[in-house]
Enzyme design. Structure first.
Site, PDB file in Angstrom:
ATOM      1  N   GLU A 118       0.841  -1.192   0.000  1.00 28.38           N
ATOM      2  CA  GLU A 118       0.000   0.000   0.000  1.00 28.38           C
ATOM      3  C   GLU A 118       0.882   1.249   0.000  1.00 28.38           C
ATOM      4  O   GLU A 118       2.082   1.161   0.308  1.00 28.38           O
ATOM      5  CB  GLU A 118      -0.936   0.018   1.201  1.00 28.38           C
ATOM      6  CG  GLU A 118      -0.243   0.101   2.542  1.00 28.38           C
ATOM      7  CD  GLU A 118      -1.270   0.143   3.675  1.00 28.38           C
ATOM      8  OE1 GLU A 118      -1.870   1.203   3.879  1.00 28.38           O
ATOM      9  OE2 GLU A 118      -1.452  -0.895   4.340  1.00 28.38           O
ATOM     10  N   LYS A 120       2.738   4.622   1.117  1.00 30.23           N
ATOM     11  CA  LYS A 120       3.152   5.174   2.411  1.00 30.23           C
ATOM     12  C   LYS A 120       2.725   6.634   2.409  1.00 30.23           C
ATOM     13  O   LYS A 120       3.298   7.462   1.689  1.00 30.23           O
ATOM     14  CB  LYS A 120       4.664   5.037   2.590  1.00 30.23           C
ATOM     15  CG  LYS A 120       5.108   5.454   3.974  1.00 30.23           C
ATOM     16  CD  LYS A 120       6.507   4.976   4.266  1.00 30.23           C
ATOM     17  CE  LYS A 120       6.879   5.152   5.729  1.00 30.23           C
ATOM     18  NZ  LYS A 120       6.539   6.419   6.313  1.00 30.23           N
ATOM     19  N   ASP A 122       2.218  10.456   3.396  1.00 30.41           N
ATOM     20  CA  ASP A 122       3.120  11.412   4.029  1.00 30.41           C
ATOM     21  C   ASP A 122       2.323  12.233   5.040  1.00 30.41           C
ATOM     22  O   ASP A 122       1.935  13.366   4.785  1.00 30.41           O
ATOM     23  CB  ASP A 122       3.728  12.306   2.936  1.00 30.41           C
ATOM     24  CG  ASP A 122       4.936  13.054   3.439  1.00 30.41           C
ATOM     25  OD1 ASP A 122       5.366  12.787   4.582  1.00 30.41           O
ATOM     26  OD2 ASP A 122       5.447  13.908   2.700  1.00 30.41           O
ATOM     27  N   TYR A 230      -3.789   1.472   8.897  1.00 34.80           N
ATOM     28  CA  TYR A 230      -2.883   0.519   8.264  1.00 34.80           C
ATOM     29  C   TYR A 230      -2.489  -0.659   9.150  1.00 34.80           C
ATOM     30  O   TYR A 230      -1.745  -1.528   8.741  1.00 34.80           O
ATOM     31  CB  TYR A 230      -1.638   1.197   7.693  1.00 34.80           C
ATOM     32  CG  TYR A 230      -0.739   1.936   8.678  1.00 34.80           C
ATOM     33  CD1 TYR A 230      -0.072   1.264   9.688  1.00 34.80           C
ATOM     34  CD2 TYR A 230      -0.535   3.296   8.547  1.00 34.80           C
ATOM     35  CE1 TYR A 230       0.761   1.933  10.567  1.00 34.80           C
ATOM     36  CE2 TYR A 230       0.309   3.978   9.420  1.00 34.80           C
ATOM     37  CZ  TYR A 230       0.949   3.290  10.426  1.00 34.80           C
ATOM     38  OH  TYR A 230       1.776   3.949  11.292  1.00 34.80           O
ATOM     39  N   LYS A 319      11.196   3.658  -0.594  1.00 35.75           N
ATOM     40  CA  LYS A 319      11.050   5.114  -0.720  1.00 35.75           C
ATOM     41  C   LYS A 319      11.203   5.543  -2.173  1.00 35.75           C
ATOM     42  O   LYS A 319      12.166   5.160  -2.839  1.00 35.75           O
ATOM     43  CB  LYS A 319      12.133   5.817   0.119  1.00 35.75           C
ATOM     44  CG  LYS A 319      11.939   5.675   1.620  1.00 35.75           C
ATOM     45  CD  LYS A 319      10.672   6.381   2.036  1.00 35.75           C
ATOM     46  CE  LYS A 319      10.517   6.524   3.521  1.00 35.75           C
ATOM     47  NZ  LYS A 319      11.200   7.600   4.119  1.00 35.75           N
ATOM     48  N   CYS A 413       3.763  49.334  -6.099  1.00 34.71           N
ATOM     49  CA  CYS A 413       3.518  48.205  -7.001  1.00 34.71           C
ATOM     50  C   CYS A 413       4.674  48.114  -7.997  1.00 34.71           C
ATOM     51  O   CYS A 413       5.013  49.111  -8.636  1.00 34.71           O
ATOM     52  CB  CYS A 413       2.191  48.418  -7.733  1.00 34.71           C
ATOM     53  SG  CYS A 413       1.955  47.271  -9.108  1.00 34.71           S
ATOM     54  N   CYS A 416       2.985  49.123 -11.678  1.00 40.08           N
ATOM     55  CA  CYS A 416       2.419  50.436 -12.030  1.00 40.08           C
ATOM     56  C   CYS A 416       2.885  51.541 -11.095  1.00 40.08           C
ATOM     57  O   CYS A 416       2.588  52.712 -11.318  1.00 40.08           O
ATOM     58  CB  CYS A 416       0.900  50.377 -12.071  1.00 40.08           C
ATOM     59  SG  CYS A 416       0.147  50.244 -10.454  1.00 40.08           S
ATOM     60  N   CYS A 431      -1.856  45.864  -4.734  1.00 41.36           N
ATOM     61  CA  CYS A 431      -1.814  47.061  -5.554  1.00 41.36           C
ATOM     62  C   CYS A 431      -3.265  47.485  -5.725  1.00 41.36           C
ATOM     63  O   CYS A 431      -4.081  46.693  -6.202  1.00 41.36           O
ATOM     64  CB  CYS A 431      -1.190  46.755  -6.913  1.00 41.36           C
ATOM     65  SG  CYS A 431      -1.537  48.058  -8.102  1.00 41.36           S
ATOM     66  N   CYS A 437      -3.608  49.076 -13.463  1.00 45.76           N
ATOM     67  CA  CYS A 437      -2.274  48.479 -13.340  1.00 45.76           C
ATOM     68  C   CYS A 437      -2.113  47.453 -14.470  1.00 45.76           C
ATOM     69  O   CYS A 437      -2.948  46.557 -14.639  1.00 45.76           O
ATOM     70  CB  CYS A 437      -2.158  47.800 -11.974  1.00 45.76           C
ATOM     71  SG  CYS A 437      -0.723  46.746 -11.825  1.00 45.76           S
TER      72      CYS A 437
HETATM   73  O1  I6G Z   1       4.915   4.120   9.600  1.00 44.62           O
HETATM   74  C1  I6G Z   1       4.156   3.261   8.945  1.00 44.62           C
HETATM   75  C2  I6G Z   1       3.496   3.655   7.811  1.00 44.62           C
HETATM   76  C3  I6G Z   1       2.698   2.752   7.125  1.00 44.62           C
HETATM   77  C4  I6G Z   1       4.029   1.939   9.438  1.00 44.62           C
HETATM   78  C5  I6G Z   1       3.210   1.029   8.736  1.00 44.62           C
HETATM   79  C6  I6G Z   1       2.541   1.468   7.564  1.00 44.62           C
HETATM   80  O2  I6G Z   1       1.780   0.573   6.952  1.00 44.62           O
HETATM   81  C7  I6G Z   1       1.161   0.960   5.754  1.00 44.62           C
HETATM   82  N1  I6G Z   1       3.079  -0.236   9.188  1.00 44.62           N
HETATM   83  C8  I6G Z   1       3.735  -0.611  10.275  1.00 44.62           C
HETATM   84  C9  I6G Z   1       3.585  -1.987  10.739  1.00 44.62           C
HETATM   85  C10 I6G Z   1       4.542   0.277  10.969  1.00 44.62           C
HETATM   86  N2  I6G Z   1       4.682   1.562  10.554  1.00 44.62           N
HETATM   87  C11 I6G Z   1       5.279  -0.113  12.178  1.00 44.62           C
END
Ligand code: I6G
Length: 677
Positions: A118, A120, A122, A230, A319, A413, A416, A431, A437
């Protein structure tokens, strides 16, 4: 409670269950059924009853998501099961090595071990504890052993169930997942912040972190935060499934959103294919991801593999290439936008970020510059993610050169020369010269001519710049007086192009009221609002005469937008421009608008894949203006699916269900037909 009328209790229960169902359909199934207005109506009714009968309020009522009173600070929460981190793999070789290590440890020679993959996200990891189906505590990861208790804030997220759904509810459940902000939520939040003159966030992650750590949960409640589960860190013995993917399916049943991209694949090849496919899709997702998490799917194998130090052996985070790079800030220039807002733009030493060369980045406003503490000459970290404009995220203070200079905001500005305005309570400087302008004139004309407005073919940005610089065009109405022979005098403008442009102008005179309103470029009036205004008032005259109060009665028009519209039509030169445009022959059929039925009323549409000639938001706004509901997933009830480039599972699902599928060209042709009808 005994003297409460049973009918009232029934109504409360029905409203709560309908609101919970609506959240579940929206956040978990991605298939909303209630409209926003129907949702709000039910919520207001429930609030009304609960206000009159405070003894009937329960902590898991949907009304309780608006946010409790502010806290003094966050309490420490010890995690019953530590929140571990994941090891990283930075290239394909490291992913292959991970798969091999696991096969070796499990003493499997083959390459068909199942992995659950899946994205990750952010965002920020949080942990939620449910006892007998009720959310009792929520905390941040902290140092993995102890986090901060942020239960009141987490309760405001509609994608976090306050009460678990369905039957066989576990006695104890601890769910972990990521809190994040979508790109669209982030853009809307920053647009609102700019409008209110408050602080803008540098990126969705910062916005999510800032929103989650508010001491006042009422602030968190107004932020577009989402949760995606998750992991089930603790669950009753009997409920533990045999695989991670089955456990995720169970979490969905219990009311949690899990990643729609979740997939089980086999062996190193399956894992790498998944990583490539998600890497390709990354730019089109409405949220930031920084990689793929791979987990051995079989829970028995997970137990056998165990942990090393602070990370499980059975999972790894692959990553993607970095979305952040360091470069030098060479200069700061000030740009004047269509509405006069003057924004600082960083001119950078060009740098490649996630495959694209970046030489400019937005610095937003003085507050953002102060927050970053940035000076000209600094080395800065640039971040580029999805469609979000590149941002300066931080300064590398240690590398500041001796000749670094402060960034000075202009008093006049830059285009102008008018003295800038600093509006009380607003961070932005403006402005005030409006269409006097040249910068604002150029931007206003570009907007006027753009495809969604009057759609003047062949009138590009460079040409508009040239026309304004020569002072041949001062207002949009002047465009219609342009003659082919004069246009031919412009550089790179042949006789043929000049003739084409004059013909395009002739064609653009015949427009529609919503397009005309949108083309005027009133602050905060996008396509959807222009459509609503046209439908509500029917004629331009009625809109121009409308009071602020009358404007607020229009769908999606709040006090701020109403004030902008009202002020726009009170300006003499705007009224003159409108009159000149009509004199120049710009026409539309007002009766058509007033009487137009909504041909797609009651229909559900799905947009998937990327479209070339319009954004998904534009497509959505146009469908909504025709009465359609635009939803996130395909079902038997879907009227049609618009499939752009690289459409994935939704297209497959539509094919399976025999739902009508339109390609982009057919979709555009149909839209135009309905809009002109
Ligand atoms: O930090 C994490 C992001 C996503 C995770 C994670 C994860 O699963 C989609 N799964 C585990 C088991 C852990 N950290 C420890």
């Amino acid at each position: 409670m005994s003297h409460t009328a049973p009918r009232l209790l029934d109504e409360i229960n029905r409203l709560r269950s309908e609101l919970d169902d609506a959240n579940y359909r929206y956040y978990v199934l991605d298939d909303p059924e209630l409209t926003d207005a129907d949702y709000d109506r039910r919520l207001r009714r429930l609030q009304e009853i609960e206000q009159a009968h405070p003894e009937l309020v329960t902590p898991d009522s949907p009304t309780q998501r608006v946010g409790a009173s502010p806290a003094e600070g966050f309490a420490e929460v010890e995690h019953a099961v530590p929140m571990l981190s994941l090891d990283n793999a930075f290239d394909e070789g490291e992913v292959e090595a991970f798969v091999k290590r696991i096969n070796d440890r499990l003493e499997r020679g083959d390459d068909d071990l199942a992995f659950c993959c899946e994205p990750k996200l952010d965002g920020l990891a949080v942990s939620l504890v449910y006892e007998r189906g009720r959310l009792i505590s929520g905390a941040t990861r902290g140092d993995g052993r102890t986090g901060e208790g942020i239960t009141s804030n987490l309760r405001t997220l509609k994608s976090i169930p306050l009460k678990l759904r369905g039957t066989a509810i576990p006695e104890l459940l601890e769910v972990r997942g990521e809190v994040y902000m979508s790109h669209s939520g982030f853009e809307a939040l920053n647009a609102r912040a700019r409008e209110e003159g408050s602080k803008v966030f540098a990126n969705p992650r910062n916005a999510a972190a800032g929103s989650l750590r508010q001491l006042d949960p009422r602030i968190t409640a107004r932020r577009p935060l989402e949760f995606c589960a998750y992991q089930a860190a603790r669950i009753d013995e009997g409920q533990a499934a045999g695989s991670h993917s089955a456990l995720m399916a169970r979490l969905r049943e219990l009311g949690f959103r899990t990643s729609p991209e979740l997939a089980v694949v086999e062996g190193a090849e399956g894992v790498l294919d998944y990583c490539h496919a998600l890497g390709d899709k990354r730019e089109r997702l409405d949220y930031d991801i920084d990689g793929v998490v791979l987990k051995v799917d079989d829970l028995r194998a997970q137990r056998e593999l165990g942990f090393v130090a602070r990370a499980p052996r059975w999972a790894i985070a692959y990553k993607f290439p970095a979305q952040e790079q360091a470069t030098r800030l060479n200069d700061v220039e000030f740009q004047v936008g269509r509405t006069g807002a003057i924004t600082p733009v960083a001119r950078l030493e060009p740098v490649t970020v996630a495959g694209v060369t970046v030489s400019n980045a937005s610095l937003h406003n003085a507050d953002e510059i102060a927050r970053l503490g940035v000076m000209i000459g600094d080395r800065v970290v640039i971040r580029r993610a999805g469609d979000v404009i590149p941002q300066v995220v931080r300064v590398l203070d240690d590398e500041r050169p001796d000749d670094a200079r402060e960034i000075a905001f202009p008093d006049r500005c830059p285009v102008c020369g008018s003295e800038v305005e600093r509006i009380e309570g607003e961070v932005a400087i403006r402005c005030p010269a409006g269409l006097y302008c040249a910068a604002q004139r150029k931007e206003a004309l570009k907007h006027f001519a753009s495809r969604r407005a009057l759609d003047i073919d062949g009138l590009g940005d460079k040409l508009i710049d040239a026309l304004v610089e020569r002072e041949w065009v001062k207002t949009p109405a002047d465009l219609f007086a342009l003659q082919a022979d004069r246009l031919g005098e412009l550089p790179r403008m042949g006789e043929k192009s000049a003739g084409n442009l004059v013909r395009a102008l002739e064609k653009a005179r015949h427009t529609t009221l919503p397009r005309f309103i949108y083309a005027l470029g009133i602050r905060e009036v996008g396509e959807a609002t222009a459509n609503n205004l046209a439908r509500h008032f029917g004629t331009l005259q009625a809109l121009m005469e409308a009071s602020q109060e009358a404007l607020e009665a229009v769908a999606d028009v709040g006090p701020v937008v109403a004030a902008h519209i009202h002020a726009f039509f009170r300006e003499t030169h705007n009224r003159e421009t409108v009159a000149q445009l009509r004199e120049a022959g710009v026409i539309w059929n007002e009766e058509a608008i007033a009487e137009r039925a909504q041909p797609l009323a009651g229909q559900s549409w799905v947009l998937t894949g990327s479209l070339e000639s319009l954004t998904r938001d534009e497509g959505k706004a146009r469908l909504q203006a025709l009465g359609a509901k635009v939803v996130g997933s395909v079902s038997k009830k879907t009227a049609a699916v618009v499939a752009g480039e690289a459409a994935g599972s939704k297209l497959t699902r539509a094919e399976e269900l025999g739902v009508e599928i339109l390609d982009e060209a057919t979709f555009l042709a149909r839209l135009e037909e309905w809009e002109q009808a």
